[in-house]
Design an enzyme around this catalytic site. Structure first.
Site, PDB file in Angstrom:
ATOM      1  N   LYS A 115      67.857  79.162  32.645  1.00 15.50           N
ATOM      2  CA  LYS A 115      69.033  79.306  33.511  1.00 15.50           C
ATOM      3  C   LYS A 115      69.607  80.721  33.486  1.00 15.50           C
ATOM      4  CE  LYS A 115      70.721  74.698  34.192  1.00 15.50           C
ATOM      5  NZ  LYS A 115      71.865  73.798  34.162  1.00 15.50           N
ATOM      6  N   LYS A 197      60.734  72.396  38.033  1.00 11.39           N
ATOM      7  CA  LYS A 197      61.448  71.113  38.028  1.00 11.39           C
ATOM      8  C   LYS A 197      62.357  70.985  39.261  1.00 11.39           C
ATOM      9  CE  LYS A 197      65.155  70.516  35.471  1.00 11.39           C
ATOM     10  NZ  LYS A 197      66.284  69.599  35.555  1.00 11.39           N
ATOM     11  N   LYS A 200      69.193  69.901  40.674  1.00 13.65           N
ATOM     12  CA  LYS A 200      70.247  69.668  41.659  1.00 13.65           C
ATOM     13  C   LYS A 200      70.948  70.947  42.111  1.00 13.65           C
ATOM     14  CE  LYS A 200      72.933  67.300  38.368  1.00 13.65           C
ATOM     15  NZ  LYS A 200      73.062  68.196  37.196  1.00 13.65           N
TER      16      LYS A 200
HETATM   17  N1  AQP Z   1      63.479  66.864  37.897  1.00 15.77           N
HETATM   18  C1  AQP Z   1      63.884  65.931  37.059  1.00 15.77           C
HETATM   19  N2  AQP Z   1      63.081  64.905  36.728  1.00 15.77           N
HETATM   20  C2  AQP Z   1      63.487  63.930  35.859  1.00 15.77           C
HETATM   21  N3  AQP Z   1      64.716  63.929  35.290  1.00 15.77           N
HETATM   22  C3  AQP Z   1      65.553  64.933  35.592  1.00 15.77           C
HETATM   23  N4  AQP Z   1      66.803  65.233  35.213  1.00 15.77           N
HETATM   24  C4  AQP Z   1      67.205  66.374  35.807  1.00 15.77           C
HETATM   25  N5  AQP Z   1      66.233  66.850  36.595  1.00 15.77           N
HETATM   26  C5  AQP Z   1      65.184  65.985  36.486  1.00 15.77           C
HETATM   27  C6  AQP Z   1      67.597  64.418  34.318  1.00 15.77           C
HETATM   28  O1  AQP Z   1      68.804  64.107  34.984  1.00 15.77           O
HETATM   29  C7  AQP Z   1      69.907  64.212  34.091  1.00 15.77           C
HETATM   30  C8  AQP Z   1      70.793  65.334  34.603  1.00 15.77           C
HETATM   31  O2  AQP Z   1      71.323  66.081  33.595  1.00 15.77           O
HETATM   32  P1  AQP Z   1      72.314  67.296  33.783  1.00 15.77           P
HETATM   33  O3  AQP Z   1      73.254  67.037  34.882  1.00 15.77           O
HETATM   34  O4  AQP Z   1      72.898  67.537  32.447  1.00 15.77           O
HETATM   35  O5  AQP Z   1      71.482  68.544  34.197  1.00 15.77           O
HETATM   36  P2  AQP Z   1      70.036  69.051  34.146  1.00 15.77           P
HETATM   37  O6  AQP Z   1      69.218  68.329  33.144  1.00 15.77           O
HETATM   38  O7  AQP Z   1      70.096  70.528  34.046  1.00 15.77           O
HETATM   39  O8  AQP Z   1      69.570  68.598  35.603  1.00 15.77           O
HETATM   40  P3  AQP Z   1      69.445  69.427  36.916  1.00 15.77           P
HETATM   41  O9  AQP Z   1      69.262  68.467  38.047  1.00 15.77           O
HETATM   42  O10 AQP Z   1      68.387  70.456  36.738  1.00 15.77           O
HETATM   43  O11 AQP Z   1      70.857  70.081  37.078  1.00 15.77           O
HETATM   44  P4  AQP Z   1      71.304  71.593  37.197  1.00 15.77           P
HETATM   45  O12 AQP Z   1      70.565  72.140  38.388  1.00 15.77           O
HETATM   46  O13 AQP Z   1      72.768  71.525  37.376  1.00 15.77           O
HETATM   47  O14 AQP Z   1      70.905  72.242  35.902  1.00 15.77           O
HETATM   48  C9  AQP Z   1      69.292  64.523  32.707  1.00 15.77           C
HETATM   49  O15 AQP Z   1      69.030  63.328  32.014  1.00 15.77           O
HETATM   50  C10 AQP Z   1      68.025  65.211  33.093  1.00 15.77           C
HETATM   51  O16 AQP Z   1      67.054  65.177  32.075  1.00 15.77           O
END
Ligand code: AQP
Length: 329
Positions: A115, A197, A200
């Site tokens: 990040k 990956k 969001k």
């Molecule tokens: N691509 C993915 N496949 C499977 N699981 C996923 N998760 C995120 N992306 C995938 C799971 O969703 C939950 C979200 O956790 P978070 O909001 O703490 O953020 P993150 O893991 O950093 O997810 P994102 O979507 O990538 O968010 P941003 O872009 O804000 O950093 C977790 O259980 C994660 O494992």
């Protein structure tokens, strides 16, 4: 009868939730409600580790809660609450910054490296410290199991280390939690780059299938998704990662087995397969959004307030115990 095990998990309101979040995290939660005591948080203090527009953030907190509910999280069974409504989370995170966490732990975190990219010196301290707040979220509730996608496993490992170190110093205080990931779908990849990956907060939303995408927009995204060379439908993570990702999405949202899908598509081209997948995704999104649209902002407010009361009761007891142990009470 032994007490039911405790599940804790959360999602940051940091962007448009997508099918990666649903498949990797939320859909597991829904199943787990049957056999566990579940606590699910909208972790807004994690979201502010990167810049958020305040108006947008306010809206997203409500949106994420509605997504939990539409996906099938039942507020009668599970506790749903907003992280910032319970100050014990940030207080315990501070205590863990001082007891249990080493700089070397945080330097290892791959999500921080991804990040922060080339800007490691100028991103917020919060982004660096994020895993410590996550450890506090989990450990406050005597959590046994943390259902997450693959990207979060390293953070749960840190929570385990922090708990062990704290227990070593002050005696048994925290339960050692375990992460649980799906066998299939723990890491849904981007539609346009299967090496990345699905996230969001991705600036290019064509990489993602958002849970609130208009179904016809989602159909177009599927039809434009990259595929691999060759033309045969097979599940081959190494040589056909894009197709493997699409097969996983199909299997998870269409409730099918990958093996069976491969068999049923033998002799068909990528184009036909993608058309079928688009139908499955559209149907899933239509059903999901029908439920989502029935939930009012007022319902959300009531549910979050109820959840806050239930979660705070547990969190305060643990925090008070910790305050005494470290000598501030
Ligand atoms: N691509 C993915 N496949 C499977 N699981 C996923 N998760 C995120 N992306 C995938 C799971 O969703 C939950 C979200 O956790 P978070 O909001 O703490 O953020 P993150 O893991 O950093 O997810 P994102 O979507 O990538 O968010 P941003 O872009 O804000 O950093 C977790 O259980 C994660 O494992």
């Amino acid at each position: 009868m032994p007490a039911q095990k405790i599940i804790f998990s959360g999602i940051q309101p940091s962007g448009r939730l997508n099918i990666g979040n649903y498949i990797g995290a939320i859909s597991q939660w829904v199943e787990m409600q049957k056999n566990y005591n579940c606590i699910f948080s909208v972790v807004d203090y994690h979201a502010i580790t990167v810049k958020q527009d305040p108006e947008e953030l306010r809206k997203r907190i409500i949106e994420v809660t509605k997504i939990y509910l539409a996906a099938g999280i039942d507020p009668e069974k599970s506790v749903i609450f907003q992280q910032s409504a319970i100050p014990a989370h940030t207080e315990l995170a501070w205590i863990f910054n001082c007891y249990g966490t080493h700089i070397a732990d945080l330097n290892k975190m791959t999500q921080f490296k991804d990040k922060s990219g080339k800007n490691q010196e100028s991103v917020s301290v919060g982004l660096y410290d994020y895993p410590v707040l996550m450890a506090a979220d989990i450990l406050l509730y005597d959590t046994d199991i943390v259902p997450v996608g693959e990207d979060q496993v390293q953070h749960v490992e840190l929570a385990r280390d922090i708990a062990r170190r704290f227990n070593n110093e002050f005696g048994e205080t925290f339960k050692i939690p375990q992460s649980v990931i799906r066998k299939e779908g723990a890491r849904i990849m981007s539609l346009l780059d299967p090496a990345k990956k699905m996230s969001k907060s991705d600036v290019n939303q064509n990489n993602c299938l958002a849970l609130l995408d208009a179904p016809e927009v989602a159909r177009k995204k599927i039809m434009r998704a990259v595929t691999d060379s060759g033309s045969e439908i097979s599940y081959d993570l190494k040589n056909k990662p894009a197709l493997a990702n699409l097969l996983t999405i199909y299997a998870q949202l269409g409730n099918r087995e990958i093996k069976r899908l491969v068999k049923d598509n033998s002799g068909r081209g990528y184009g036909d397969f993608k058309k079928d997948l688009a139908d499955v995704v559209v149907k899933f999104l239509e059903d999901f959004q029908k439920k989502y649209n029935k939930i009012s902002d007022n319902d959300v407010k009531t549910i979050l307030e109820n959840g806050r009361q239930r979660a705070e009761e547990i969190a305060q007891v643990k925090l008070e115990q910790v305050r005494k142990l470290i000598g501030v009470r």
